[in-house]
Write a protein that holds these residues in place. Structure first.
Motif, short mmCIF file in Angstrom:
data_model
loop_
_atom_site.label_atom_id
_atom_site.label_comp_id
_atom_site.label_asym_id
_atom_site.label_seq_id
_atom_site.Cartn_x
_atom_site.Cartn_y
_atom_site.Cartn_z
N GLY A 307 0.80 -1.22 0.00
CA GLY A 307 0.00 0.00 0.00
C GLY A 307 0.82 1.26 0.00
O GLY A 307 0.28 2.36 -0.12
N PRO A 358 -4.05 -3.51 -0.59
CA PRO A 358 -4.64 -3.47 -1.93
C PRO A 358 -3.98 -4.44 -2.89
O PRO A 358 -4.52 -4.73 -3.96
N ILE A 388 -11.79 -4.01 -3.22
CA ILE A 388 -10.50 -4.19 -2.53
C ILE A 388 -9.74 -2.87 -2.52
O ILE A 388 -9.19 -2.46 -1.49
N ALA A 389 -9.70 -2.19 -3.65
CA ALA A 389 -9.00 -0.91 -3.73
C ALA A 389 -9.67 0.15 -2.86
O ALA A 389 -9.01 0.89 -2.13
N TYR A 392 -9.23 -0.33 1.08
CA TYR A 392 -7.93 0.09 1.61
C TYR A 392 -7.85 1.61 1.70
O TYR A 392 -7.35 2.16 2.69
N LYS A 393 -8.35 2.31 0.72
CA LYS A 393 -8.32 3.78 0.76
C LYS A 393 -9.12 4.30 1.96
O LYS A 393 -8.71 5.25 2.63
#
Length: 425
Positions: A307, A358, A388-389, A392-393
């Motif tokens: 990440g 990610p 998934i992206a 994480y953000k």
């Protein structure tokens, strides 16, 4: 208020700049190394960190040191695309993502600290003890000429993954746990790949290659890139950090990784120098703050580089700590608020990085189609990749919908508590 900062890495220097911007100028930084040489290789500063650097008035200086990647792309070990997304301004953020050389970043922050605060950095000071008084804490440092005491209203441990202050508070913790992976980091000038502004990650949980540009292509289309080669089952957790190694064995590990858009073994072979690191982190702690001392950055929450978030989280720590020290009614309340804001958030993020963050999209592609695929969406649905992206953000605090609209952590003069420069309670 008088603040003692242990460590002149990114976390400690960002803390000093954040305190100065919040009106707290009585501070000193004590660094263990005899000199600050700006070591390391590449680092990514994500938009949430660049926002804080912008509001500190230093982003222009940092941006001049590197490049702003426009895209992040994941591939399997056959070079087939898994997931790609825009980054920084191209992704709708108000701030870019920056790729810079860690050493150049550190030296730039040193210069900024000296410009704004004067000669506040002391090198050659190794923390060996800390004691608490009724309204202050004293850090004791070992130097070539004997022990030196530094007393402050607050002592901040910004001394990295091998933090001496953390070890004092948790003496039985031991060495950082090893993931079983070894990283080889380097920089090289290679033919530009893709659009010249893309950060790429290829591989899976056992072997991976990461690369991103550190400068624009030259007249011949060549550019300097930072790379990380990673392999499970190689190396040792006791490796000498920052040890230069022969590239030839690493080239052999990646011999078959020649894609039509990037020659991985050639990039490794072209490195100016390759440094070996065990991939380690630290377990989440139940408590950062003890009396007038607290931890920040890797000293508090060292995590895997999945990440690309370690340096960015340290900058967030620094800004939030400074905000609370400048605005809370007491130092105790400030430290409590800082830890409440940051410790649960970084503990969640640390756990996500242990699950590859990610980069999980690469592991899923390997598990479901180890020999490759015709179309990634036959293997992983598009909405699963996107979630998934996005997850994480959100966990890391840089989802654009949140980052672009949240309140600033800049402390306006009218908001500072009256005793911000002299409080002792």
């Amino acid at each position: 208020m008088n603040v003692v900062i242990v460590g002149a890495g990114i976390a400690g220097l960002a803390t000093a700049l954040s305190l100065e911007a919040a009106g707290i100028r009585d501070l000193r930084i004590f660094e263990r190394a005899p000199e600050i040489r700006g070591l390391g290789v590449g680092i990514n500063l994500l938009p949430h960190a660049v926002r804080e650097l912008t509001e500190l008035g230093v982003a222009d200086r940092i941006e001049a040191l590197g490049v702003a990647p426009s895209r992040l792309a994941y591939y399997n070990r056959h070079g087939q695309p898994i997931w790609s997304e825009p980054r920084g301004l191209d992704a709708g953020y108000r701030w870019p993502q920056l790729s810079v050389h860690r050493g150049r970043l550190q030296l730039a922050l040193v210069d900024l600290v000296r410009e704004r605060l004067g000669d506040v950095i002391e090198t050659g000071h190794r923390l060996v003890g800390v004691s608490e008084g009724a309204d202050a804490a004293t850090a004791t440092f070992e130097t070539e000429t004997g022990d030196v005491d530094a007393t402050g209203d607050v002592v901040v441990g910004a001394d990295g993954i091998h933090s001496a202050l953390r070890a004092i508070r948790y003496p039985a913790e031991g060495a950082p746990p090893w993931s079983g992976l070894t990283l080889w980091r380097g920089t090289a000038v290679i033919p530009g790949y893709l659009d010249g502004r893309t950060m790429i990650m290829a591989g899976d949980g056992d072997q991976k290659f990461v690369a991103y540009p550190l400068g624009a292509p030259d007249a011949e289309g060549r550019q300097r890139v930072n790379f990380i080669a990673e392999r499970r089952g190689e190396g040792s957790p006791d490796a000498d950090w920052n040890r230069a190694v022969d590239p030839a064995p690493i080239v052999e590990l990646f011999r078959g990784w020649r894609f039509d858009w990037l020659d991985v073994p050639a990039a490794i072979a072209a490195a100016d120098e390759i440094l070996e690191y065990p991939m380690v982190d630290r377990d989440a702690l139940p408590q950062w703050t003890f009396g007038r001392t607290t931890l920040i950055g890797d000293a508090a929450h060292a995590m895997y580089p999945n990440g690309s978030n370690g340096g960015s989280q340290a900058i967030l720590d620094a800004r939030i700590l400074a905000f609370h020290l400048a605005t809370a009614p007491t130092i105790a309340a400030a430290l409590d608020a800082y830890e409440a804001d940051r410790r649960p958030a970084t503990a969640k993020l640390l756990e996500m990085t242990r699950q590859t963050g990610p980069e999980r999209v690469m592991q899923l592609a390997y598990e479901r189609a180890p020999e490759g695929f015709a179309d990634i969406h036959d293997v992983i649905p598009a909405d699963e990749l996107a979630e998934i992206a996005a997850a994480y953000k959100r966990a890391a605090g840089f989802h654009p919908d949140v980052l672009n609209t949240r309140a600033s952590m800049t402390v306006e003069a009218a908001a500072r508590r009256p005793s911000a420069t002299q409080a002792t309670s």
